[in-house]
Design an enzyme around this catalytic site. Sequence first.
Site, PDB file in Angstrom:
ATOM      1  N   ARG A 187      10.910  58.580  -3.273  1.00 44.84           N
ATOM      2  CA  ARG A 187      10.492  57.183  -3.314  1.00 44.84           C
ATOM      3  C   ARG A 187      10.148  56.653  -4.712  1.00 44.84           C
ATOM      4  NH1 ARG A 187       6.895  55.816   1.939  1.00 44.84           N
ATOM      5  NH2 ARG A 187       8.207  53.983   1.981  1.00 44.84           N
TER       6      ARG A 187
ATOM      7  N   LYS B  81       4.956  44.980  10.587  1.00 48.48           N
ATOM      8  CA  LYS B  81       4.203  45.606   9.482  1.00 48.48           C
ATOM      9  C   LYS B  81       4.893  45.368   8.141  1.00 48.48           C
ATOM     10  CE  LYS B  81       4.673  50.201   8.409  1.00 48.48           C
ATOM     11  NZ  LYS B  81       4.928  50.466   6.984  1.00 48.48           N
ATOM     12  N   ASN B  82       6.193  45.644   8.087  1.00 47.39           N
ATOM     13  CA  ASN B  82       6.851  45.624   6.777  1.00 47.39           C
ATOM     14  C   ASN B  82       7.099  44.220   6.236  1.00 47.39           C
ATOM     15  OD1 ASN B  82       6.666  48.351   6.636  1.00 47.39           O
ATOM     16  ND2 ASN B  82       8.775  48.760   7.276  1.00 47.39           N
TER      17      ASN B  82
ATOM     18  N   ARG C  92      -1.598  53.234  11.154  1.00 49.78           N
ATOM     19  CA  ARG C  92      -1.185  52.379  10.031  1.00 49.78           C
ATOM     20  C   ARG C  92      -0.139  51.370  10.456  1.00 49.78           C
ATOM     21  NH1 ARG C  92       0.283  55.902   4.926  1.00 49.78           N
ATOM     22  NH2 ARG C  92       1.016  53.851   4.395  1.00 49.78           N
TER      23      ARG C  92
ATOM     24  N   CYS D 172       3.678  57.073   3.020  1.00 48.18           N
ATOM     25  CA  CYS D 172       4.062  58.328   3.675  1.00 48.18           C
ATOM     26  C   CYS D 172       4.918  59.190   2.744  1.00 48.18           C
ATOM     27  CB  CYS D 172       4.851  58.020   4.946  1.00 48.18           C
ATOM     28  SG  CYS D 172       3.873  57.273   6.249  1.00 48.18           S
TER      29      CYS D 172
ATOM     30  N   ASP E 137      13.726  53.970   9.997  1.00 42.19           N
ATOM     31  CA  ASP E 137      12.402  53.968  10.631  1.00 42.19           C
ATOM     32  C   ASP E 137      12.466  54.241  12.132  1.00 42.19           C
ATOM     33  OD1 ASP E 137      11.426  53.424   8.141  1.00 42.19           O
ATOM     34  OD2 ASP E 137      11.130  51.286   8.484  1.00 42.19           O
TER      35      ASP E 137
END
Length: 417
Positions: free
Chosen positions: A121, A22-23, A396, A116, A304
């Site tokens: 952030r 994903k990232n 997601r 999220c 994560d």
Amino acid sequence: MKKLVIQGGNPLSGTIHISGAKNSAVALVPASLLSDEEVVIDQIPNITDIDALDEILIYLGATIKREGSTMTIHSEKIQNKEIPEEISKKLRASYYFMGALLGKYKKVEMYFPGGCAIGKRPIDQHLKAFEALGATIQIEGNKYKIEADKLIGNDIYLDCASVGATMNAMLASVKAVGKTVIHNAAKEPEIVNVATLLNNMGADIEGAGTSEIIITGVEKLGKAYIEVIPDRIEAGTYIILGALLGNPLTIENIIPNHIEALLSKLKEIGVPYDLSANRITVWAKSDLTPTAITTAVYPGFPTDLQQTITTLLTLVPGTSKVTETIYENRFQNISYLNEMGAKIKVDGDTLTIEGVDKLHGNVVQATDLRAGACLFLAGLKADGTTTIEHVEYVLRGYENIIEKLTQVGAKIELKEI
Ligand code: EPU
């Protein structure tokens, strides 16, 4: 709203195939627009974060073809218009359009990204990188207008080794005039994947994967192909699942180097596994040894996987400690784990976990992507039925989660409320 309903306690056996990361994918897709020709990205995961990025690219005028896990993007006809807040706030990675559009058109107008709610952030380091290249930034409420007459290579010193800021600094500088050096760059494998795509397009980037990345600007970027690397966080999640329920469970399409921090912890606590070049087989075992884990930037223990390893540690006899150093608010899963029978105390950035014998099913809520992953692991292990509400967060980031888990013997169902 969607919910997952899990009948827990079933040992799991068989093989889970890991999808593209994903990232990486969420940066590769925006990066593609720097090219004036066709870009093909293979092993794209079918997750809702990618759909949200496609929506932005299509809004800007790109054409996208998706066939299975292959995405072909043509960005020649893009119009560099303001990206509306409704779409930018759908995900964190929309901020990669800042670097990519600035890099290509010297101008971008868009809103603060979503993602999220796991901490403050900020994006100050991204903005600092753009400014170092000569851009000016105007902020009105949530809206950012970033522009430059000319982008000129420079030294960029990141105060923290931010993944997002490192990616954005690369995207904004590949077409700048002269040489850019990113100091204190993040070293995550996803950054190497994105640098490889840019180099395949004709960019000149050296040092990706180290803390100093050197970019020599080029005028034009063209046709390219890239494969998304396997998702080390999806792999880690299912490896931890193997440690909870593997009878045994095999996880294939992994890059062992990318998950070394997790594997060394599992070895330390006594999880039996058998590792080969691109797969691992994991057995569940009850008498594991407690440990202490502190999250860190790559190659340290990934934040994560902090919430998912916590699920495992709730069942390890004795006292374990987990310290989260990256985000201020990544313990929202704890009250739900405690409602399922765990014994965890939160003290600032540290968890103290007293191992228990069993978890029991309950109705819980996914508050963010990895909190949801922590809870689906807990639900699969627990006695009885666990219902996880707001499971959109999990969708997601985990491709075909229902199919992958059902195939190895899990009783899990996705329901619309
Ligand atoms: N930070 C700043 N200023 C900045 C940027 C970051 O202070 O300008 C701080 C953040 O607040 C955070 C830390 O630096 O405390 C790390 O942030 P980083 O920029 O490295 O993270 P990110 O780019 O926002 C990506 C992943 C995250 C993953 C982190 C760390 C994407 C889209 N997201 O986020 O993934 O946790 O790197 O590895 O790539 C997830 O997949 O669940 C997830 C949250």
